[in-house]
Scaffold this motif. Structure first.
Motif, PDB file in Angstrom:
ATOM      1  N   ASP A 217       0.829  -1.229  -0.126  1.00  0.00           N
ATOM      2  CA  ASP A 217       0.050   0.188  -0.171  1.00  0.00           C
ATOM      3  C   ASP A 217       0.817   1.191  -0.087  1.00  0.00           C
ATOM      4  O   ASP A 217       0.492   2.228  -0.602  1.00  0.00           O
ATOM      5  CB  ASP A 217      -0.996   0.057   1.228  1.00  0.00           C
ATOM      6  N   MET A 218       1.952   1.390   0.797  1.00  0.00           N
ATOM      7  CA  MET A 218       2.919   2.404   0.705  1.00  0.00           C
ATOM      8  C   MET A 218       3.390   2.679  -0.581  1.00  0.00           C
ATOM      9  O   MET A 218       3.563   3.905  -1.083  1.00  0.00           O
ATOM     10  CB  MET A 218       3.791   2.116   1.692  1.00  0.00           C
ATOM     11  N   ASN A 219       3.675   1.525  -1.391  1.00  0.00           N
ATOM     12  CA  ASN A 219       4.151   1.674  -2.864  1.00  0.00           C
ATOM     13  C   ASN A 219       3.222   2.366  -3.761  1.00  0.00           C
ATOM     14  O   ASN A 219       3.384   3.168  -4.499  1.00  0.00           O
ATOM     15  CB  ASN A 219       4.482   0.355  -3.424  1.00  0.00           C
TER      16      ASN A 219
ATOM     17  N   THR B 224       2.856   6.020  -2.633  1.00  0.00           N
ATOM     18  CA  THR B 224       4.051   6.863  -3.101  1.00  0.00           C
ATOM     19  C   THR B 224       3.869   6.964  -4.893  1.00  0.00           C
ATOM     20  O   THR B 224       4.032   8.147  -5.108  1.00  0.00           O
ATOM     21  CB  THR B 224       5.320   6.174  -2.848  1.00  0.00           C
ATOM     22  N   THR B 225       3.567   6.006  -5.387  1.00  0.00           N
ATOM     23  CA  THR B 225       3.284   5.996  -6.815  1.00  0.00           C
ATOM     24  C   THR B 225       2.355   7.275  -7.325  1.00  0.00           C
ATOM     25  O   THR B 225       2.389   8.044  -8.120  1.00  0.00           O
ATOM     26  CB  THR B 225       3.158   4.755  -7.411  1.00  0.00           C
ATOM     27  N   ASN B 226       1.299   6.931  -6.397  1.00  0.00           N
ATOM     28  CA  ASN B 226       0.124   7.947  -6.880  1.00  0.00           C
ATOM     29  C   ASN B 226       0.313   9.555  -6.480  1.00  0.00           C
ATOM     30  O   ASN B 226       0.183  10.430  -7.159  1.00  0.00           O
ATOM     31  CB  ASN B 226      -1.135   7.596  -5.981  1.00  0.00           C
ATOM     32  N   LEU B 227       1.051   9.529  -5.521  1.00  0.00           N
ATOM     33  CA  LEU B 227       1.640  11.171  -5.043  1.00  0.00           C
ATOM     34  C   LEU B 227       2.585  11.441  -6.257  1.00  0.00           C
ATOM     35  O   LEU B 227       2.715  12.724  -6.433  1.00  0.00           O
ATOM     36  CB  LEU B 227       2.227  11.080  -3.847  1.00  0.00           C
ATOM     37  N   GLU B 228       3.525  10.761  -6.608  1.00  0.00           N
ATOM     38  CA  GLU B 228       4.537  11.171  -7.573  1.00  0.00           C
ATOM     39  C   GLU B 228       3.760  11.691  -8.831  1.00  0.00           C
ATOM     40  O   GLU B 228       4.179  12.411  -9.492  1.00  0.00           O
ATOM     41  CB  GLU B 228       5.353   9.990  -8.103  1.00  0.00           C
TER      42      GLU B 228
ATOM     43  N   GLN C  10       0.610  12.819  -8.938  1.00  0.00           N
ATOM     44  CA  GLN C  10      -0.511  13.746  -8.853  1.00  0.00           C
ATOM     45  C   GLN C  10      -0.059  15.281  -8.417  1.00  0.00           C
ATOM     46  O   GLN C  10       0.933  15.313  -7.458  1.00  0.00           O
ATOM     47  CB  GLN C  10      -1.166  13.282  -7.541  1.00  0.00           C
ATOM     48  N   SER C  11      -0.567  16.112  -8.971  1.00  0.00           N
ATOM     49  CA  SER C  11      -0.024  17.689  -8.526  1.00  0.00           C
ATOM     50  C   SER C  11      -0.890  18.296  -7.584  1.00  0.00           C
ATOM     51  O   SER C  11      -0.440  19.223  -6.850  1.00  0.00           O
ATOM     52  CB  SER C  11      -0.176  18.670  -9.907  1.00  0.00           C
ATOM     53  N   VAL C  12      -2.125  17.612  -7.294  1.00  0.00           N
ATOM     54  CA  VAL C  12      -3.049  18.111  -6.309  1.00  0.00           C
ATOM     55  C   VAL C  12      -3.555  16.848  -5.612  1.00  0.00           C
ATOM     56  O   VAL C  12      -3.865  15.785  -6.067  1.00  0.00           O
ATOM     57  CB  VAL C  12      -4.313  18.778  -6.818  1.00  0.00           C
ATOM     58  N   ILE C  13      -3.410  16.887  -4.261  1.00  0.00           N
ATOM     59  CA  ILE C  13      -3.694  15.702  -3.189  1.00  0.00           C
ATOM     60  C   ILE C  13      -5.192  16.255  -2.870  1.00  0.00           C
ATOM     61  O   ILE C  13      -5.522  16.899  -2.164  1.00  0.00           O
ATOM     62  CB  ILE C  13      -2.965  15.685  -1.951  1.00  0.00           C
ATOM     63  N   SER C  14      -6.256  15.262  -3.458  1.00  0.00           N
ATOM     64  CA  SER C  14      -7.401  15.290  -2.946  1.00  0.00           C
ATOM     65  C   SER C  14      -7.845  14.764  -1.697  1.00  0.00           C
ATOM     66  O   SER C  14      -7.427  13.831  -1.411  1.00  0.00           O
ATOM     67  CB  SER C  14      -8.544  14.889  -4.238  1.00  0.00           C
ATOM     68  N   MET C  15      -9.013  15.585  -0.969  1.00  0.00           N
ATOM     69  CA  MET C  15      -9.474  14.871   0.174  1.00  0.00           C
ATOM     70  C   MET C  15     -10.075  13.346   0.009  1.00  0.00           C
ATOM     71  O   MET C  15     -10.036  12.563   0.751  1.00  0.00           O
ATOM     72  CB  MET C  15     -10.726  15.972   0.846  1.00  0.00           C
ATOM     73  N   GLU C  16     -10.883  13.427  -1.220  1.00  0.00           N
ATOM     74  CA  GLU C  16     -11.596  12.039  -1.606  1.00  0.00           C
ATOM     75  C   GLU C  16     -10.435  11.000  -1.771  1.00  0.00           C
ATOM     76  O   GLU C  16     -10.640   9.637  -1.258  1.00  0.00           O
ATOM     77  CB  GLU C  16     -12.135  12.471  -2.945  1.00  0.00           C
TER      78      GLU C  16
ATOM     79  N   TYR D 170      11.471  15.703  -9.566  1.00  0.00           N
ATOM     80  CA  TYR D 170      11.271  15.659  -8.265  1.00  0.00           C
ATOM     81  C   TYR D 170      12.327  14.144  -7.734  1.00  0.00           C
ATOM     82  O   TYR D 170      12.571  13.419  -8.542  1.00  0.00           O
ATOM     83  CB  TYR D 170       9.857  15.559  -7.945  1.00  0.00           C
ATOM     84  N   THR D 171      12.349  14.397  -6.537  1.00  0.00           N
ATOM     85  CA  THR D 171      12.826  13.170  -5.944  1.00  0.00           C
ATOM     86  C   THR D 171      11.949  12.718  -4.768  1.00  0.00           C
ATOM     87  O   THR D 171      11.058  13.565  -4.045  1.00  0.00           O
ATOM     88  CB  THR D 171      14.191  13.549  -5.230  1.00  0.00           C
ATOM     89  N   SER D 172      11.958  11.174  -4.575  1.00  0.00           N
ATOM     90  CA  SER D 172      11.061  10.762  -3.824  1.00  0.00           C
ATOM     91  C   SER D 172      11.796   9.421  -3.039  1.00  0.00           C
ATOM     92  O   SER D 172      12.427   8.832  -3.637  1.00  0.00           O
ATOM     93  CB  SER D 172       9.773  10.299  -4.556  1.00  0.00           C
ATOM     94  N   ASP D 173      11.057   9.084  -1.983  1.00  0.00           N
ATOM     95  CA  ASP D 173      11.482   7.991  -1.286  1.00  0.00           C
ATOM     96  C   ASP D 173      10.370   7.592  -0.095  1.00  0.00           C
ATOM     97  O   ASP D 173       9.761   8.551   0.226  1.00  0.00           O
ATOM     98  CB  ASP D 173      13.105   8.332  -0.535  1.00  0.00           C
ATOM     99  N   HIS D 174      10.530   6.356   0.289  1.00  0.00           N
ATOM    100  CA  HIS D 174       9.625   6.119   1.322  1.00  0.00           C
ATOM    101  C   HIS D 174      10.315   4.823   1.940  1.00  0.00           C
ATOM    102  O   HIS D 174      11.034   4.145   1.450  1.00  0.00           O
ATOM    103  CB  HIS D 174       8.315   5.659   0.892  1.00  0.00           C
ATOM    104  N   VAL D 175      10.051   4.867   3.479  1.00  0.00           N
ATOM    105  CA  VAL D 175      10.472   3.755   4.279  1.00  0.00           C
ATOM    106  C   VAL D 175       9.296   3.362   5.227  1.00  0.00           C
ATOM    107  O   VAL D 175       8.270   4.223   5.538  1.00  0.00           O
ATOM    108  CB  VAL D 175      11.701   4.440   5.258  1.00  0.00           C
ATOM    109  N   GLU D 176       9.596   2.007   5.606  1.00  0.00           N
ATOM    110  CA  GLU D 176       8.363   1.461   6.562  1.00  0.00           C
ATOM    111  C   GLU D 176       9.052   0.898   7.850  1.00  0.00           C
ATOM    112  O   GLU D 176      10.153   0.589   7.644  1.00  0.00           O
ATOM    113  CB  GLU D 176       7.823   0.269   5.896  1.00  0.00           C
TER     114      GLU D 176
END
Length: 433
Positions: A47-49, A52-56, A58-64, A126-132
């Motif tokens: 789910d974190m992957n 992260t992929t969706n955030l990369e 998307q230019s706008v993060i929606s509440m929905e 952009y640069t991105s990374d995620h950790v769990e």
């Protein structure tokens, strides 16, 4: 004594089986719980992957979209823009102050352990990374899977903190343990019942043998008491009797002494059989010759009692039988002696031998008093006599028991049935080798 042994064997059998079952249950629970934890951890990372992929892209993060992701995994999401939180999870029932504490502790855990990790250096805008990782909330000691995603666009740094409580997993593991406890308790009760029944059946032959031994000793004592009483009374009378009457009392003493000696010999024979030391000396034997010798030995006795004794042998030459000739001769003698004793005058006794497919069959038929079907089942028991009148004929009820043990030691069969002559037919079957 029997009840104590039965109880101890039941506890031992059920205890060992229950211990093995409990150990296996612990092993299974360990593997199962490790698998549940690993599966939930992998699901969280997937789910974190996705997040992260969706955030990369998307230019706008929606509440929905955030609400959908929260509901999908029952997560708590925090979004921070340059370190400033601007959206808090709406699904959680935590108080506002506790939300802040949860966010701060998760970020502290991340900063202490992962902040020094470099972001991705791929050639993208952009640069991105995620950790769990896993951490424990200090206020209620609740454990969480925590995932932190960082996306850097120029001077802007977007952080998304995703928290997944391990309480549902803990509850699932607890329920699984309770199920196993109830299953094990039920299984142990069944095992105890089964062990009680099983050990009871296992001990039953021992109990029956003990009962037979007790009955055997009681019967032997009763049989020995009679000749002993006659010997003692005759000896006492002999002391005070005139010289001309002493011979009669001495004859009684000798007669009862010989009778007691015969009984003791029979008891020793059966005792050897019980102790698996029954003396059997097998050698190639001509059974037809053995039966002829038995016929010649008993024919005068039968003629003396006005009985007709006949013999039937195969016409062809028989192969030799590997048996103990003395013991088999003893069995035939027991059969003939019983037939002569219980066949009325002018009766018939028939001794026969047959051979077919490697099996020898020897039978003694008579037209005597016969034996009922109920008594046929007990006729080979020790000290059993089908009629009380037999006790007056010098029989102790051991002859057929000895015959049974002899035939059994030869791996043969022995039995009794109604004779075509009208009385009884005793028979044995012996393998040729």
């Amino acid at each position: 004594m029997y009840k104590k042994v039965h109880l101890r064997l039941t506890i031992l059998c059920a205890g060992i089986t229950a211990a093995i079952m409990i150990i296996m249950s612990f092993c299974y629970l360990f593997v199962s719980e490790a698998g549940l934890y690993r599966n939930q951890n992998n699901s969280f990372k997937n789910d974190m992957n996705t997040i992260t992929t969706n955030l990369e892209h998307q230019s706008v993060i929606s509440m929905e979209w955030l609400s959908k992701m929260e509901a999908q995994g029952n997560y708590t999401l925090f979004v921070l823009d340059n370190g400033v939180p601007f959206l808090y999870n709406q699904l959680t029932s935590l108080p506002e102050s506790e939300k802040y504490e949860l966010l701060n502790e998760s970020l502290d855990a991340y900063n202490n352990s992962f902040l020094t990790l470099p972001l991705s250096t791929a050639s993208t805008p952009y640069t991105s990374d995620h950790v769990e990782f896993e951490f424990t909330f200090s206020q209620n000691q609740e454990k969480y899977f925590c995932g932190v995603t960082q996306i850097e666009r120029g001077s802007s740094l977007l952080q998304v903190v995703v928290l997944s409580s391990l309480n549902p997993l803990k509850q699932q593991i607890l329920e699984q343990r309770m199920h196993f406890i109830f299953i094990n308790i039920f299984a142990i009760l069944l095992l105890s019942l089964f062990s009680f029944i099983f050990t009871g059946k296992l001990l039953r032959p021992i109990l029956e043998n003990q009962q037979r031994q007790t009955a055997f000793v009681a019967s032997a004592s009763h049989e020995l008491r009679t000749p002993l009483a006659v010997i003692l009374s005759s000896a006492e009378c002999c002391m005070d009797a005139p010289i001309e009457n002493k011979e009669k009392f001495l004859k009684n003493i000798k007669k009862e002494g010989l009778r007691m000696s015969a009984l003791i010999n029979d008891l020793l024979t059966l005792s050897n059989s019980d102790s698996q030391s029954f003396p059997i000396r097998k050698k190639p034997t001509e059974l037809d010759t053995l039966l002829i010798n038995a016929y010649e030995s008993f024919e005068p006795l039968a003629r003396e009692k006005s009985l007709s004794l006949s013999i039937e042998l195969p016409n062809n030459t028989l192969p030799l039988c590997n048996c103990d000739p003395d013991r088999i001769s003893q069995v035939v003698s027991i059969f003939l002696h019983n037939a002569i004793c219980y066949t009325p005058e002018n009766g018939k006794i028939h001794l026969s031998l047959f051979y077919k497919k490697g099996i020898y069959s020897i039978s003694v038929k008579d037209n005597g008093i016969g034996i009922s079907d109920e008594e046929k089942k007990k006729i080979f028991d020790r000290f059993y006599r089908a009629e009380q009148s037999r006790s007056t004929k010098g029989h102790f009820g051991l002859g057929l028991s000895i015959a049974y043990e002899i035939v059994k030691s030869h791996n043969g069969t022995i039995g009794v049935k109604d004779s075509v002559l009208g009385g009884s037919e005793f028979f044995i079957s012996l393998p040729s080798s």
